[in-house]
Design a protein around this motif. Structure first.
Motif, short mmCIF file in Angstrom:
data_model
loop_
_atom_site.label_atom_id
_atom_site.label_comp_id
_atom_site.label_asym_id
_atom_site.label_seq_id
_atom_site.Cartn_x
_atom_site.Cartn_y
_atom_site.Cartn_z
N UNK A 156 -6.02 64.90 -12.92
CA UNK A 156 -5.28 66.11 -13.28
C UNK A 156 -4.22 65.85 -14.35
N UNK A 157 -4.34 64.72 -15.04
CA UNK A 157 -3.45 64.41 -16.16
C UNK A 157 -4.30 63.85 -17.30
N UNK A 158 -3.77 63.82 -18.53
CA UNK A 158 -4.57 63.28 -19.64
C UNK A 158 -5.03 61.85 -19.37
N UNK A 159 -6.28 61.58 -19.69
CA UNK A 159 -6.89 60.29 -19.36
C UNK A 159 -6.60 59.24 -20.43
N UNK A 160 -6.42 58.01 -19.98
CA UNK A 160 -6.42 56.85 -20.86
C UNK A 160 -7.82 56.26 -20.84
N UNK A 161 -8.46 56.21 -21.99
CA UNK A 161 -9.88 55.86 -22.09
C UNK A 161 -10.06 54.64 -22.99
N UNK A 162 -10.93 53.73 -22.61
CA UNK A 162 -11.30 52.60 -23.44
C UNK A 162 -12.81 52.62 -23.67
N UNK A 214 -3.85 45.93 -24.04
CA UNK A 214 -3.93 47.24 -23.38
C UNK A 214 -2.76 47.42 -22.42
N UNK A 215 -2.43 46.40 -21.65
CA UNK A 215 -1.32 46.50 -20.69
C UNK A 215 0.01 46.75 -21.39
N UNK A 216 0.14 46.31 -22.63
CA UNK A 216 1.37 46.55 -23.37
C UNK A 216 1.52 48.01 -23.77
N UNK A 217 0.41 48.76 -23.73
CA UNK A 217 0.44 50.16 -24.17
C UNK A 217 0.30 51.16 -23.02
N UNK A 218 -0.35 50.76 -21.94
CA UNK A 218 -0.49 51.67 -20.80
C UNK A 218 -0.67 50.86 -19.53
N UNK A 219 -0.26 51.44 -18.42
CA UNK A 219 -0.32 50.74 -17.13
C UNK A 219 -1.61 51.01 -16.39
N UNK A 220 -2.36 52.02 -16.81
CA UNK A 220 -3.54 52.44 -16.07
C UNK A 220 -4.60 52.98 -17.02
N UNK A 221 -5.83 52.53 -16.85
CA UNK A 221 -6.97 53.15 -17.51
C UNK A 221 -7.67 54.07 -16.52
N UNK A 222 -8.17 55.19 -17.02
CA UNK A 222 -8.89 56.12 -16.17
C UNK A 222 -10.39 56.13 -16.44
N UNK A 223 -10.78 55.69 -17.63
CA UNK A 223 -12.21 55.66 -17.97
C UNK A 223 -12.45 54.50 -18.93
N UNK A 280 -6.82 49.80 -10.65
CA UNK A 280 -6.58 49.74 -9.22
C UNK A 280 -5.97 51.02 -8.65
N UNK A 281 -5.54 51.94 -9.50
CA UNK A 281 -4.89 53.15 -9.02
C UNK A 281 -5.50 54.37 -9.71
N UNK A 282 -5.30 55.53 -9.08
CA UNK A 282 -5.73 56.81 -9.64
C UNK A 282 -7.26 56.87 -9.78
N UNK A 283 -7.80 58.06 -10.02
CA UNK A 283 -9.23 58.15 -10.30
C UNK A 283 -9.59 57.32 -11.54
N UNK A 284 -10.65 56.53 -11.43
CA UNK A 284 -11.07 55.69 -12.54
C UNK A 284 -12.59 55.57 -12.51
N UNK A 285 -13.20 55.60 -13.69
CA UNK A 285 -14.64 55.42 -13.82
C UNK A 285 -14.93 54.30 -14.81
N UNK A 286 -15.82 53.40 -14.41
CA UNK A 286 -16.34 52.38 -15.31
C UNK A 286 -17.83 52.69 -15.50
N UNK A 287 -18.22 52.99 -16.72
CA UNK A 287 -19.61 53.32 -17.02
C UNK A 287 -20.14 52.35 -18.07
N UNK A 288 -21.31 51.79 -17.81
CA UNK A 288 -21.93 50.87 -18.77
C UNK A 288 -23.31 51.39 -19.12
N UNK A 289 -23.65 51.29 -20.41
CA UNK A 289 -24.99 51.70 -20.82
C UNK A 289 -26.00 50.66 -20.38
#
Length: 256
Positions: free
Chosen positions: A8-14, A83-92, A142-151
């Motif tokens: 329910x908040x903007x996602x951090x995506x890699x 990445x950790x220097x810029x955000x604490x959590x990835x969501x996707x 480790x926190x919040x909704x997170x998805x890891x998708x691989x082709x």
């Protein structure tokens, strides 16, 4: 539809493999979404990609570019630190890593064509790099909704293999599927809101498939933009209750 379920908040995506093909199309479509706050585009030449240059001009600080060869564990460690220097959590996190015919990897047609160099090259890019990417980014998942998708690829399905051939590509994708399935069980314990998906984008007009498009019906050869849209649709529709599953571009499950 949210980029991932229950966020329910903007996602951090890699996106790893972001400078061409499906990866680049994913970057374009993700940056066009209001529910994506930060997009981290990762590839061996992310900071030297003219296509990503153009996106950076349009989207400014919403786009972060990091050069990283995901086949190198030290590079993956450095990526995580950046990445950790810029955000604490990835969501996707989306891995588009894959190789089929870049020497020494090749689509072997017979046992006689197998050699250790080709097998190693296929497994390093198609299997080891995506799962090690997940391993190194784990502190950010480790926190919040997170998805890891691989082709992955339909030819990685053991149950769907009726034609043979492409030994190392098939085997490396099958191994990736098993690693993703196994990782999904561990991640669910660490973060019940996690989802791990193996996705088949269909035959897409990219460098990987170009030498093999001759027998593909025109309506089954997809543009990178179409494939990227299907991938994001699949990610948006599948959450923790479907973690550790394998899906085709059209929303149908693929047998292991």
């Amino acid at each position: 539809m949210s980029v991932i379920t229950n966020l329910h908040s903007p996602a951090n995506v890699l996106v790893c493999g972001a400078s061409q093909g499906i990866g680049l199309a994913l970057c374009e479509q993700l940056l066009a979404r209001e529910d994506v706050g930060l997009l981290i585009a990762v590839s061996r030449q992310a900071t030297r990609s003219t296509s990503l240059d153009a996106l950076a001009l349009t989207h400014g600080r919403r786009l972060m570019r990091i050069d990283c060869d995901a086949r190198d564990e030290q590079a993956l460690q450095a990526l995580t630190a950046q990445v950790q220097a810029s955000c604490a959590q990835l969501n996707l996190v989306i891995s588009t890593l894959g190789v089929l015919h870049e020497p020494p990897a090749r689509p072997e047609k017979s046992l006689a064509q197998l050699d250790i160099a080709g097998l190693q090259a296929s497994f390093v890019t198609n299997c080891f790099a995506p799962i090690l990417l997940l391993r190194h980014l784990l502190p950010l998942l480790r926190q919040q909704p997170v998805t890891y998708a691989a082709l992955s690829a339909r030819v990685g399905s053991i149950g769907d293999n009726y034609l043979g051939g492409w030994y190392s590509y098939r085997a490396s994708k099958a191994a990736l599927n098993q690693l993703l399935r196994t990782a999904s069980i561990e991640l669910k314990r660490l973060n019940p809101a996690s989802t791990v998906l193996a996705l088949h984008p269909g035959t897409t007009d990219t460098q990987l498939s170009r030498p093999f498009q001759g027998n593909v019906p025109i309506d089954k050869l997809f543009s990178p933009a179409f494939a990227a849209g299907c991938i994001l649709e699949l990610i948006g529709r599948h959450g923790p209750s479907q973690t550790g599953t394998f899906w085709a571009w059209d929303g149908r499950p693929i047998p292991w």
